[in-house]
Design a protein around this motif. Sequence first.
Motif, PDB file in Angstrom:
ATOM      1  N   GLY A  40      -3.382  13.367 -17.883  1.00  0.00           N
ATOM      2  CA  GLY A  40      -4.471  12.928 -18.743  1.00  0.00           C
ATOM      3  C   GLY A  40      -4.611  11.422 -18.833  1.00  0.00           C
ATOM      4  O   GLY A  40      -5.161  10.897 -19.806  1.00  0.00           O
ATOM      5  N   ILE A  41      -4.128  10.709 -17.801  1.00  0.00           N
ATOM      6  CA  ILE A  41      -4.262   9.250 -17.801  1.00  0.00           C
ATOM      7  C   ILE A  41      -5.465   8.856 -16.936  1.00  0.00           C
ATOM      8  O   ILE A  41      -5.926   9.623 -16.093  1.00  0.00           O
ATOM      9  N   HIS A  42      -5.960   7.650 -17.146  1.00  0.00           N
ATOM     10  CA  HIS A  42      -7.060   7.124 -16.343  1.00  0.00           C
ATOM     11  C   HIS A  42      -6.489   6.407 -15.127  1.00  0.00           C
ATOM     12  O   HIS A  42      -5.562   5.605 -15.247  1.00  0.00           O
ATOM     13  N   LEU A  43      -7.059   6.703 -13.957  1.00  0.00           N
ATOM     14  CA  LEU A  43      -6.667   6.089 -12.698  1.00  0.00           C
ATOM     15  C   LEU A  43      -7.909   5.489 -12.057  1.00  0.00           C
ATOM     16  O   LEU A  43      -8.885   6.196 -11.804  1.00  0.00           O
TER      17      LEU A  43
ATOM     18  N   HIS B  19       0.807  -1.219   0.000  1.00  0.00           N
ATOM     19  CA  HIS B  19       0.000   0.000   0.000  1.00  0.00           C
ATOM     20  C   HIS B  19       0.840   1.269   0.000  1.00  0.00           C
ATOM     21  O   HIS B  19       0.506   2.249  -0.673  1.00  0.00           O
ATOM     22  N   SER B  20       1.931   1.256   0.759  1.00  0.00           N
ATOM     23  CA  SER B  20       2.739   2.464   0.908  1.00  0.00           C
ATOM     24  C   SER B  20       3.443   2.866  -0.381  1.00  0.00           C
ATOM     25  O   SER B  20       3.917   3.996  -0.501  1.00  0.00           O
ATOM     26  N   GLN B  21       3.515   1.961  -1.357  1.00  0.00           N
ATOM     27  CA  GLN B  21       4.199   2.254  -2.619  1.00  0.00           C
ATOM     28  C   GLN B  21       3.271   2.851  -3.679  1.00  0.00           C
ATOM     29  O   GLN B  21       3.736   3.357  -4.702  1.00  0.00           O
ATOM     30  N   HIS B  22       1.979   2.787  -3.456  1.00  0.00           N
ATOM     31  CA  HIS B  22       1.028   3.146  -4.507  1.00  0.00           C
ATOM     32  C   HIS B  22       1.195   4.577  -5.010  1.00  0.00           C
ATOM     33  O   HIS B  22       1.227   4.824  -6.214  1.00  0.00           O
ATOM     34  N   GLY B  23       1.274   5.530  -4.082  1.00  0.00           N
ATOM     35  CA  GLY B  23       1.319   6.927  -4.494  1.00  0.00           C
ATOM     36  C   GLY B  23       2.488   7.224  -5.410  1.00  0.00           C
ATOM     37  O   GLY B  23       2.324   7.825  -6.488  1.00  0.00           O
ATOM     38  N   GLU B  24       3.684   6.800  -5.021  1.00  0.00           N
ATOM     39  CA  GLU B  24       4.872   7.051  -5.840  1.00  0.00           C
ATOM     40  C   GLU B  24       4.776   6.330  -7.180  1.00  0.00           C
ATOM     41  O   GLU B  24       5.128   6.893  -8.226  1.00  0.00           O
ATOM     42  N   GLN B  25       4.296   5.097  -7.172  1.00  0.00           N
ATOM     43  CA  GLN B  25       4.184   4.346  -8.430  1.00  0.00           C
ATOM     44  C   GLN B  25       3.179   4.994  -9.379  1.00  0.00           C
ATOM     45  O   GLN B  25       3.407   5.040 -10.590  1.00  0.00           O
ATOM     46  N   ILE B  26       2.078   5.505  -8.847  1.00  0.00           N
ATOM     47  CA  ILE B  26       1.096   6.191  -9.690  1.00  0.00           C
ATOM     48  C   ILE B  26       1.717   7.438 -10.314  1.00  0.00           C
ATOM     49  O   ILE B  26       1.528   7.716 -11.504  1.00  0.00           O
ATOM     50  N   ARG B  27       2.455   8.186  -9.508  1.00  0.00           N
ATOM     51  CA  ARG B  27       3.087   9.408 -10.034  1.00  0.00           C
ATOM     52  C   ARG B  27       4.088   9.085 -11.148  1.00  0.00           C
ATOM     53  O   ARG B  27       4.144   9.787 -12.172  1.00  0.00           O
TER      54      ARG B  27
ATOM     55  N   GLU C  30      -1.823  13.780  -4.108  1.00  0.00           N
ATOM     56  CA  GLU C  30      -0.728  14.041  -5.039  1.00  0.00           C
ATOM     57  C   GLU C  30      -0.767  13.066  -6.207  1.00  0.00           C
ATOM     58  O   GLU C  30      -0.515  13.441  -7.360  1.00  0.00           O
ATOM     59  N   ALA C  31      -1.102  11.803  -5.926  1.00  0.00           N
ATOM     60  CA  ALA C  31      -1.169  10.800  -6.988  1.00  0.00           C
ATOM     61  C   ALA C  31      -2.307  11.095  -7.955  1.00  0.00           C
ATOM     62  O   ALA C  31      -2.131  11.034  -9.182  1.00  0.00           O
ATOM     63  N   THR C  32      -3.482  11.415  -7.434  1.00  0.00           N
ATOM     64  CA  THR C  32      -4.616  11.699  -8.319  1.00  0.00           C
ATOM     65  C   THR C  32      -4.378  12.978  -9.120  1.00  0.00           C
ATOM     66  O   THR C  32      -4.747  13.052 -10.296  1.00  0.00           O
ATOM     67  N   ALA C  33      -3.760  13.957  -8.495  1.00  0.00           N
ATOM     68  CA  ALA C  33      -3.457  15.199  -9.214  1.00  0.00           C
ATOM     69  C   ALA C  33      -2.478  14.933 -10.352  1.00  0.00           C
ATOM     70  O   ALA C  33      -2.624  15.483 -11.457  1.00  0.00           O
ATOM     71  N   ALA C  34      -1.480  14.085 -10.116  1.00  0.00           N
ATOM     72  CA  ALA C  34      -0.517  13.741 -11.169  1.00  0.00           C
ATOM     73  C   ALA C  34      -1.207  13.029 -12.321  1.00  0.00           C
ATOM     74  O   ALA C  34      -0.913  13.291 -13.495  1.00  0.00           O
ATOM     75  N   ALA C  35      -2.132  12.129 -12.007  1.00  0.00           N
ATOM     76  CA  ALA C  35      -2.869  11.414 -13.053  1.00  0.00           C
ATOM     77  C   ALA C  35      -3.718  12.380 -13.875  1.00  0.00           C
ATOM     78  O   ALA C  35      -3.763  12.291 -15.112  1.00  0.00           O
TER      79      ALA C  35
ATOM     80  N   VAL D 185      -5.054   0.520  -9.627  1.00  0.00           N
ATOM     81  CA  VAL D 185      -4.335   0.264  -8.377  1.00  0.00           C
ATOM     82  C   VAL D 185      -5.241  -0.465  -7.406  1.00  0.00           C
ATOM     83  O   VAL D 185      -6.408  -0.116  -7.230  1.00  0.00           O
ATOM     84  N   GLU D 186      -4.703  -1.497  -6.790  1.00  0.00           N
ATOM     85  CA  GLU D 186      -5.459  -2.207  -5.767  1.00  0.00           C
ATOM     86  C   GLU D 186      -5.725  -1.276  -4.586  1.00  0.00           C
ATOM     87  O   GLU D 186      -4.925  -0.389  -4.276  1.00  0.00           O
ATOM     88  N   LYS D 187      -6.857  -1.501  -3.933  1.00  0.00           N
ATOM     89  CA  LYS D 187      -7.172  -0.699  -2.753  1.00  0.00           C
ATOM     90  C   LYS D 187      -6.161  -1.015  -1.638  1.00  0.00           C
ATOM     91  O   LYS D 187      -5.592  -2.122  -1.619  1.00  0.00           O
ATOM     92  N   PRO D 188      -5.911  -0.056  -0.738  1.00  0.00           N
ATOM     93  CA  PRO D 188      -6.346   1.325  -0.810  1.00  0.00           C
ATOM     94  C   PRO D 188      -5.498   2.128  -1.798  1.00  0.00           C
ATOM     95  O   PRO D 188      -4.363   1.752  -2.108  1.00  0.00           O
TER      96      PRO D 188
END
Length: 329
Positions: free
Chosen positions: A115-118, A74-82, A106-111, A93-96
Motif C-alpha cells: 500500500g505504498i506509493h511508487l 540500476h541493478s539495485q532498484h528492485g531489491e531496494q524497492i522491495r 516483483e518490485a511493483t507488486a511488493a509496493a 526511484v530514478e529511471k529505469p
Amino acid sequence: MTDQPVRAAIVGLGRWGENLTTAPTSALRFTHATTRSTGKAQDFCRKQELTLLLSFDEVLACNQIEAVVLATPHSQHGEQIRHAAAARKHVFVEKPLALHLDDAQEATAAAQRAGIHLCVGFNRRFLPAFQRLEVGAGALGRLLHVEGAFSGSFGYQYTDQMWRGDTSENPAGGMAAMGIHILDLMIALLGPVRRVSTISRHVAVPSQLQDVTSVMLDFTCGATGSLSTLMSTANFWRLHVFGANGWAQMPDQTSLITATLDGHLHREDFAPCDSLAAELDAFAHQIRTGQPYPVSLRQALDGVAAMEAIAISAENGGRWTDVVTASSR
C-alpha cells in the motif's frame, strides 16, 4: 498533515543524488541521507542539514522518514524497492525502474501489496513543451511515426571502475542515461512497443560503454519509430511526432513547433522549468492527496520491457526482438 512536506531520505549521493536533493521542492523535504561513501558526503550533508545514516537499513528503520528517493545503480532498484515496501516507506526511484521486467514486476507488486506509493523519475514528462504536445496530440490525427534523439558527452567522464561506466549497469550504451527519457515520452504518446532492432557500438569513450546507439521501434498501435542516443558528442535533443493531419516537433526541451497539412507552422517557446523539483513535488502530492503521478506504473513497466528488448537486440547485432510485456507473460 496534508499541508506538511513529505519527509524523505536520499539514497545515493552521486552527482544526480545531489541534484535531486538540492532541487527547490515545496511538497517534499529531504531530512536524511545515506550513501556508499559516507566520508565524502559529510560536508554536503552538513550544508544541506541532512542527517547522514550509515546504511539503507538504518534509513528504513527510522520512524522520522516517510519516503525514500533512490539515486542508486540500476541493478539495485528492485531489491531496494522491495525492502522499502516491507518497511512501509514510499519510494521515488530514478529511471529505469529496473533493468529486467521480472525484477520490475516483483518490485511493483511488493509496493502494491504494502500500500505504498511508487513513482519513477522521468523528469522530462514535466517539461511544459511536452505537456502541451501531449495534450494537443489528438489534433495530429492518427499517429504514424515518431523520431527522437538525446545525446551528450557524458561518456567521456566515465571509467570502467564507475558503475555508470559498467556495461552491465548500462546496456545499449546511453539508453539508461539519456535514451530512456525519449523512449518514455514515446510510450506516453504511442503506447507500448511491440518489437525493436538495435545497433550499439563502442567508438570513442574511454570506458567499455557502447557510446553510439540507434534503435528502430515498432509500436503495438501500428506506428513506427527511431531513437538515437550517443554518449560521445555535443548535447542534442529532439522529439518529432508525425500524424495523418500534421506533425509536432520539440527541437529542444523548451520549444514546440507544429505543422498542418496546408503547410502552416506554429512555434511556441516555454520558460525553463525545474523538472526535478516538479517530479519530486508530484510524488509528494500523490502521497498526501492521492493526485495521480504522470508516469503510470504500467508505462514504467512497458519502458523496462522495451529497454530489455533493446539490450538483447544490441547483443544480437540488431536482430528484431519482440518486447515481452507484463501482459504477455
